[in-house]
Design an enzyme around this catalytic site. Structure first.
Site, short mmCIF file in Angstrom:
data_model
loop_
_atom_site.label_atom_id
_atom_site.label_comp_id
_atom_site.label_asym_id
_atom_site.label_seq_id
_atom_site.Cartn_x
_atom_site.Cartn_y
_atom_site.Cartn_z
N PRO A 93 18.45 -0.46 -13.60
CA PRO A 93 19.32 0.33 -12.73
C PRO A 93 18.92 0.33 -11.25
CG PRO A 93 17.95 1.76 -14.10
CD PRO A 93 17.78 0.36 -14.62
N ASN A 94 19.95 0.30 -10.44
CA ASN A 94 19.85 0.37 -8.97
C ASN A 94 19.32 -0.91 -8.32
OD1 ASN A 94 20.78 3.10 -8.78
ND2 ASN A 94 18.79 3.74 -9.57
N ARG A 143 18.64 -0.83 -0.40
CA ARG A 143 17.95 0.32 -1.00
C ARG A 143 16.49 0.37 -0.55
NH1 ARG A 143 15.66 0.35 -7.13
NH2 ARG A 143 15.09 2.54 -7.17
N ALA A 186 13.92 2.23 -13.07
CA ALA A 186 13.58 3.63 -13.40
C ALA A 186 13.40 3.86 -14.90
CB ALA A 186 14.65 4.56 -12.86
N HIS A 202 9.95 4.29 -16.83
CA HIS A 202 9.20 5.54 -16.95
C HIS A 202 9.82 6.52 -17.94
CE1 HIS A 202 7.68 3.68 -13.34
NE2 HIS A 202 8.86 3.81 -12.75
N ASP A 211 11.59 0.41 -27.57
CA ASP A 211 11.75 0.09 -28.99
C ASP A 211 12.55 -1.19 -29.20
OD1 ASP A 211 10.27 2.29 -29.66
OD2 ASP A 211 11.94 3.47 -30.48
N GLU A 255 6.93 -7.80 -17.96
CA GLU A 255 7.49 -6.68 -17.17
C GLU A 255 7.15 -6.91 -15.70
OE1 GLU A 255 5.77 -2.96 -18.38
OE2 GLU A 255 6.50 -1.89 -16.62
N HIS A 286 7.69 -5.57 -11.47
CA HIS A 286 8.12 -4.56 -10.50
C HIS A 286 7.89 -5.10 -9.11
CE1 HIS A 286 8.53 -1.58 -13.63
NE2 HIS A 286 7.37 -2.02 -14.11
N ARG A 296 2.30 4.72 -6.04
CA ARG A 296 3.41 5.55 -5.57
C ARG A 296 3.33 6.95 -6.20
NH1 ARG A 296 8.81 2.30 -6.20
NH2 ARG A 296 9.50 4.09 -4.96
#
Ligand code: DQA
Length: 151
Positions: free
Chosen positions: A10-11, A18, A77, A80, A87, A98, A100, A107
């Site tokens: 998302p985002n 952003r 997001a 977290h 799952d 993963e 980021h 942060r």
């Protein structure tokens, strides 16, 4: 044939506009272009998917078994919060990386916990757009180690 599923959470569709001081100026289109250029050079196939909806991401991962050699995911997001995405990754048994853009450990406190980290092979965090490029490299190696030869 190595086929990698790339998921942006998302985002991330808003990248570029952003919080550029945190996430940089690259757009999602720019990131995808770089990923596709590497894929072409390495003769692998990518499918790239972005969604702002947890259930859509769960469905995409759930349908990935036997279709992809590896998964590269920035859960954004949902990193977290999402037991459901965690799952789903665990259920499909595809090696996952993963990534980021920002360093989630440098942060706010709530970002320090990744529910996803325990079900992926490894995590790359804090290198901006390069996190995706290193992540793709890692995903390709995982696929090769799993016996998915380049064609
Ligand atoms: C992010 C970090 C997350 O904490 C955040 O919610 C995001 C982006 C990153 O790429 O740095 O949306 O995953």
């Amino acid at each position: 044939m190595i086929k990698i599923l790339v998921i942006h959470g998302p985002n991330l569709n808003l990248l570029g506009k952003r919080e550029p001081e945190i996430y940089g100026k690259a757009t999602i289109e720019g990131i995808n272009k770089k990923l596709n250029a590497i894929a072409k050079k390495k003769k692998i196939t990518l499918e790239i998917f972005q969604s702002n909806h947890e259930g859509e991401i769960v469905d995409k991962i759930g349908g990935a078994r036997d279709k992809y050699s590896a998964l590269l995911i920035n859960p954004a997001a949902y990193t977290h919060t999402s037991v459901a995405i965690r799952d789903a990754i665990s259920a499909v048994n595809i090696p996952a990386v993963e990534v980021h853009l920002s360093n989630i450990y440098a942060r706010e406190d709530f970002r320090r916990n990744s529910l996803i980290a325990s079900v992926v092979k490894g995590q790359i965090s804090g290198f901006g757009i390069d996190s995706y490029l290193y992540g793709l490299d890692a995903a390709i190696n995982l696929a090769k180690n799993n016996g998915h030869e380049l064609c």
